[in-house]
Design an enzyme around this catalytic site. Structure first.
Site, PDB file in Angstrom:
ATOM      1  N   SER A 141      55.952 -44.955  85.220  1.00 18.38           N
ATOM      2  CA  SER A 141      57.166 -44.261  84.790  1.00 18.38           C
ATOM      3  C   SER A 141      57.852 -43.759  86.073  1.00 18.38           C
ATOM      4  O   SER A 141      57.214 -43.686  87.132  1.00 18.38           O
ATOM      5  CB  SER A 141      56.772 -43.064  83.927  1.00 18.38           C
ATOM      6  OG  SER A 141      57.834 -42.148  83.782  1.00 18.38           O
ATOM      7  N   TYR A 154      51.372 -35.803  81.693  1.00 14.19           N
ATOM      8  CA  TYR A 154      51.974 -37.137  81.776  1.00 14.19           C
ATOM      9  C   TYR A 154      52.246 -37.507  83.233  1.00 14.19           C
ATOM     10  O   TYR A 154      51.936 -38.608  83.683  1.00 14.19           O
ATOM     11  CB  TYR A 154      53.275 -37.123  80.972  1.00 14.19           C
ATOM     12  CG  TYR A 154      53.964 -38.454  80.799  1.00 14.19           C
ATOM     13  CD1 TYR A 154      53.557 -39.351  79.816  1.00 14.19           C
ATOM     14  CD2 TYR A 154      55.054 -38.812  81.592  1.00 14.19           C
ATOM     15  CE1 TYR A 154      54.217 -40.566  79.629  1.00 14.19           C
ATOM     16  CE2 TYR A 154      55.718 -40.013  81.415  1.00 14.19           C
ATOM     17  CZ  TYR A 154      55.295 -40.887  80.426  1.00 14.19           C
ATOM     18  OH  TYR A 154      55.960 -42.092  80.253  1.00 14.19           O
TER      19      TYR A 154
HETATM   20  P1  NAD Z   1      55.986 -46.232  71.758  1.00 15.47           P
HETATM   21  O1  NAD Z   1      55.576 -44.950  71.124  1.00 15.47           O
HETATM   22  O2  NAD Z   1      57.161 -46.959  71.213  1.00 15.47           O
HETATM   23  O3  NAD Z   1      54.757 -47.249  71.782  1.00 15.47           O
HETATM   24  C1  NAD Z   1      53.498 -46.862  72.210  1.00 15.47           C
HETATM   25  C2  NAD Z   1      52.441 -47.709  71.516  1.00 15.47           C
HETATM   26  O4  NAD Z   1      51.153 -47.316  72.033  1.00 15.47           O
HETATM   27  C3  NAD Z   1      52.402 -47.503  69.997  1.00 15.47           C
HETATM   28  O5  NAD Z   1      52.413 -48.764  69.350  1.00 15.47           O
HETATM   29  C4  NAD Z   1      51.090 -46.772  69.775  1.00 15.47           C
HETATM   30  O6  NAD Z   1      50.473 -47.087  68.521  1.00 15.47           O
HETATM   31  C5  NAD Z   1      50.254 -47.268  70.947  1.00 15.47           C
HETATM   32  N1  NAD Z   1      49.136 -46.393  71.254  1.00 15.47           N
HETATM   33  C6  NAD Z   1      49.127 -45.034  71.326  1.00 15.47           C
HETATM   34  N2  NAD Z   1      47.900 -44.594  71.608  1.00 15.47           N
HETATM   35  C7  NAD Z   1      47.104 -45.688  71.734  1.00 15.47           C
HETATM   36  C8  NAD Z   1      45.737 -45.882  72.014  1.00 15.47           C
HETATM   37  N3  NAD Z   1      44.907 -44.849  72.208  1.00 15.47           N
HETATM   38  N4  NAD Z   1      45.262 -47.133  72.077  1.00 15.47           N
HETATM   39  C9  NAD Z   1      46.094 -48.190  71.854  1.00 15.47           C
HETATM   40  N5  NAD Z   1      47.380 -48.070  71.559  1.00 15.47           N
HETATM   41  C10 NAD Z   1      47.893 -46.824  71.511  1.00 15.47           C
HETATM   42  O7  NAD Z   1      56.191 -45.866  73.296  1.00 15.47           O
HETATM   43  P2  NAD Z   1      56.938 -46.620  74.507  1.00 15.47           P
HETATM   44  O8  NAD Z   1      58.098 -45.776  74.868  1.00 15.47           O
HETATM   45  O9  NAD Z   1      57.132 -48.052  74.221  1.00 15.47           O
HETATM   46  O10 NAD Z   1      55.859 -46.404  75.657  1.00 15.47           O
HETATM   47  C11 NAD Z   1      55.065 -47.451  76.189  1.00 15.47           C
HETATM   48  C12 NAD Z   1      54.647 -47.080  77.584  1.00 15.47           C
HETATM   49  O11 NAD Z   1      55.798 -46.938  78.403  1.00 15.47           O
HETATM   50  C13 NAD Z   1      53.878 -45.756  77.675  1.00 15.47           C
HETATM   51  O12 NAD Z   1      52.821 -45.883  78.608  1.00 15.47           O
HETATM   52  C14 NAD Z   1      54.932 -44.800  78.198  1.00 15.47           C
HETATM   53  O13 NAD Z   1      54.366 -43.717  78.883  1.00 15.47           O
HETATM   54  C15 NAD Z   1      55.717 -45.720  79.101  1.00 15.47           C
HETATM   55  N6  NAD Z   1      57.066 -45.260  79.417  1.00 15.47           N
HETATM   56  C16 NAD Z   1      57.965 -45.027  78.420  1.00 15.47           C
HETATM   57  C17 NAD Z   1      59.230 -44.582  78.765  1.00 15.47           C
HETATM   58  C18 NAD Z   1      60.267 -44.302  77.731  1.00 15.47           C
HETATM   59  O14 NAD Z   1      61.280 -43.688  78.084  1.00 15.47           O
HETATM   60  N7  NAD Z   1      60.094 -44.715  76.494  1.00 15.47           N
HETATM   61  C19 NAD Z   1      59.581 -44.388  80.114  1.00 15.47           C
HETATM   62  C20 NAD Z   1      58.631 -44.633  81.087  1.00 15.47           C
HETATM   63  C21 NAD Z   1      57.373 -45.074  80.733  1.00 15.47           C
END
Ligand code: NAD
Length: 259
Positions: A141, A154
């Site tokens: 991130s 985080y």
């Molecule tokens: P999201 O909530 O849309 O998807 C996350 C997925 O992870 C879900 O399908 C959930 O069921 C799964 N999950 C949660 N806990 C789990 C576990 N213990 N084992 C297996 N699966 C699990 O979120 P997203 O925004 O797509 O985030 C995905 C990644 O991107 C994360 O690591 C997040 O930190 C990172 N990220 C997101 C953003 C943002 O702005 N959305 C920015 C930077 C980084």
């Protein structure tokens, strides 16, 4: 571009992980949709198969050593190999440090850091065989590089991924394994949509102000990063043909963080 390759993507039932799975499948990879939410993982796999791609829904809680090892083995048993790991599963819990419970802190480290370690170790067992090699991509991130209020656990966890990736780049080189961290800015996924009202409440401001004055205030253009932006970066890294790119962090954030 990815014909004959096998990719395992964690957290691929939603958001960024799902988009990467769709893009990889379109590029010809067989994709394993590994998620704690098996129903949603299978729906994503069905969507890919309906479009003519190869996919498998896998039940995997990335904090469970047994689940990660068994799920990774199931992928190799089904598709015959593992070439790309995208360690992406993640959650967000916001609170100021003084109110952050130790249980929530440990949960955050377990999903982001333990999960990255466990999935990496499981994948390397196959990638190191005969020095076949592979690509490991961690979903970091901008918070792998910057701090933000309310996000202690985080930010600490996302910084840790840089360390793991750099060690893997060094250890994996002899086995043709290359390692990267993608560092997105704010992307409108369920993870972020949940944070907007939470932050508004915690900071005593409106939801529109959270988006404009907090989430996008340091971008160069006030625009959200998209799942497509992140998936294209993940495709570029998965298809890069040599080891010239390894141990790197790729920030995809509309200029929020410049390296
Ligand atoms: P999201 O909530 O849309 O998807 C996350 C997925 O992870 C879900 O399908 C959930 O069921 C799964 N999950 C949660 N806990 C789990 C576990 N213990 N084992 C297996 N699966 C699990 O979120 P997203 O925004 O797509 O985030 C995905 C990644 O991107 C994360 O690591 C997040 O930190 C990172 N990220 C997101 C953003 C943002 O702005 N959305 C920015 C930077 C980084």
């Amino acid at each position: 571009m990815l014909n004959g390759k096998v990719a395992l993507i964690t957290g691929a039932a939603s958001g960024i992980g799902k988009e990467i799975a769709l893009v990889y499948a379109k590029a010809g990879a067989a994709v394993a949709i590994a998620d704690i939410n098996l129903v949603a993982a299978q729906q994503t796999a069905d969507e890919i198969k309906a479009g003519g791609g190869r996919a498998l829904g896998v039940a995997m809680d990335v904090t469970s050593e047994d689940a990660v090892n068994a799920g990774t083995k199931a992928v190799v048993d089904t598709f015959g190999a593992l070439d790309i790991l995208v360690s992406n599963a993640g959650i967000q819990i916001v609170n100021p440090i003084e109110d952050y419970t130790f249980a929530d802190w440990k949960k955050m480290q377990a999903i982001h850091v333990d999960g990255a370690f466990l999935t990496t170790r499981a994948a390397l067992r196959y990638m190191y065989r005969d020095d076949r090699g592979g690509k490991v991509i961690y979903m970091g991130s901008v918070h792998s590089h910057e701090g933000s209020k309310l996000k202690s656990a985080y930010v600490a966890a996302k910084h840790a991924l840089l360390g793991l990736s750099r060690v893997l780049a060094k250890e994996g080189a002899a086995h043709n394994v290359h390692s990267h961290v993608i560092c997105p800015g704010f992307v409108c996924t369920p993870l972020v949509e949940k944070q907007i009202p939470e932050q508004a409440k915690e900071l005593g401001i409106s939801e529109a102000e959270v988006v404009k004055d907090i989430m996008l205030s340091d971008t160069v253009d006030g625009v959200f990063t998209t799942t497509a932006d992140v998936a294209q970066t993940a495709l570029f890294l998965a298809t890069f043909p040599t080891g010239a790119l390894t141990g790197q962090s790729f920030v995809v954030s509309h200029g929020w963080h410049m390296q």
